[in-house]
Design an enzyme around this catalytic site. Structure first.
Site, PDB file in Angstrom:
ATOM      1  N   ASP A  33      -1.177  -4.939   8.840  1.00 16.15           N
ATOM      2  CA  ASP A  33      -0.124  -4.097   9.427  1.00 16.15           C
ATOM      3  C   ASP A  33       1.216  -4.778   9.171  1.00 16.15           C
ATOM      4  O   ASP A  33       1.372  -5.964   9.438  1.00 16.15           O
ATOM      5  CB  ASP A  33      -0.378  -3.924  10.936  1.00 16.15           C
ATOM      6  CG  ASP A  33       0.470  -2.821  11.542  1.00 16.15           C
ATOM      7  OD1 ASP A  33       1.713  -2.862  11.381  1.00 16.15           O
ATOM      8  OD2 ASP A  33      -0.102  -1.920  12.174  1.00 16.15           O
ATOM      9  N   ILE A  34       2.180  -4.034   8.615  1.00 18.57           N
ATOM     10  CA  ILE A  34       3.462  -4.663   8.256  1.00 18.57           C
ATOM     11  C   ILE A  34       4.366  -4.907   9.468  1.00 18.57           C
ATOM     12  O   ILE A  34       5.367  -5.591   9.349  1.00 18.57           O
ATOM     13  CB  ILE A  34       4.271  -3.858   7.205  1.00 18.57           C
ATOM     14  CG1 ILE A  34       4.353  -2.390   7.570  1.00 18.57           C
ATOM     15  CG2 ILE A  34       3.740  -4.065   5.809  1.00 18.57           C
ATOM     16  CD1 ILE A  34       5.387  -1.641   6.746  1.00 18.57           C
ATOM     17  N   HIS A 102      -7.152   5.331  11.637  1.00 13.84           N
ATOM     18  CA  HIS A 102      -7.082   3.876  11.500  1.00 13.84           C
ATOM     19  C   HIS A 102      -7.375   3.189  12.814  1.00 13.84           C
ATOM     20  O   HIS A 102      -7.077   3.711  13.881  1.00 13.84           O
ATOM     21  CB  HIS A 102      -5.724   3.426  10.935  1.00 13.84           C
ATOM     22  CG  HIS A 102      -4.543   3.883  11.731  1.00 13.84           C
ATOM     23  ND1 HIS A 102      -4.016   5.151  11.603  1.00 13.84           N
ATOM     24  CD2 HIS A 102      -3.787   3.256  12.661  1.00 13.84           C
ATOM     25  CE1 HIS A 102      -2.979   5.283  12.416  1.00 13.84           C
ATOM     26  NE2 HIS A 102      -2.827   4.150  13.078  1.00 13.84           N
ATOM     27  N   HIS A 104      -6.656  -0.460  14.726  1.00 12.86           N
ATOM     28  CA  HIS A 104      -5.918  -1.723  14.780  1.00 12.86           C
ATOM     29  C   HIS A 104      -6.880  -2.813  15.239  1.00 12.86           C
ATOM     30  O   HIS A 104      -7.588  -2.624  16.244  1.00 12.86           O
ATOM     31  CB  HIS A 104      -4.782  -1.646  15.802  1.00 12.86           C
ATOM     32  CG  HIS A 104      -3.752  -0.599  15.524  1.00 12.86           C
ATOM     33  ND1 HIS A 104      -2.520  -0.891  14.999  1.00 12.86           N
ATOM     34  CD2 HIS A 104      -3.770   0.750  15.714  1.00 12.86           C
ATOM     35  CE1 HIS A 104      -1.815   0.221  14.877  1.00 12.86           C
ATOM     36  NE2 HIS A 104      -2.549   1.237  15.303  1.00 12.86           N
TER      37      HIS A 104
END
Ligand code: AMP
Length: 141
Positions: A33-34, A102, A104
């Site tokens: 994750d950016i 998605h 996390h």
């Protein structure tokens, strides 16, 4: 509500925009994750289209959860973490911003809160953290 194949994770899967890849198998893809809320924060996605959990197939969910568990072990080992938090949001009121399913995966340490969302990570730091996770993955199995 349908699947929009112009979403940013679909573009990552097609290689149209870059990602810091950690792992893939036939059904799933994992990348950093950016805007990480903890060092090692990564995202597990199915390779096939699904808007979120609500329209995903049993097979997509099973494949993602297998990979989520694998990544949980890897990030805990990579960051010497005591636990792992898994988050998954559905539709905008549920907190979803990118409309490709998605999960996390966040390594956690006792007493350390998640950072606030929305702060872009330095790319060298992101790559160094990715290297730690790739090394931990190589030690699994
Ligand atoms: P959400 O849909 O609320 O689960 O949030 C989407 C997540 O995707 C956020 O944590 C963002 O930091 C992350 N994100 C957005 N764009 C990218 C990207 N290009 N590469 C990696 N992570 C991203």
């Amino acid at each position: 509500m349908g699947y929009d194949s112009d979403n940013i994770f679909a573009k990552i899967l097609r290689g149209e925009i870059p990602s810091e890849k950690l792992y893939e198998d036939d059904e799933t893809y994992v990348f950093m994750d950016i805007m990480p809320r903890a060092d090692g924060h990564c995202l597990v996605i199915p390779k096939s289209p699904a808007r979120n959990m609500l329209d995903a197939s049993d097979a997509q969910l099973a494949a993602c959860l297998r990979t989520v568990r694998r990544m949980g072990h890897a990030v805990m080992a990579a960051f010497d973490a005591g636990g792992v938090t898994v988050q998954q949001f559905n539709e905008a009121p549920g907190g979803q911003e990118v409309f490709h399913l998605h999960y996390h995966v966040l390594p956690r340490h006792d007493g350390v809160k998640l950072r606030p969302p929305g702060k872009m990570e330095d790319m060298d730091v992101l790559r160094a953290n990715a290297d730690k996770i790739r090394a931990a993955l190589a030690e699994l199995d």
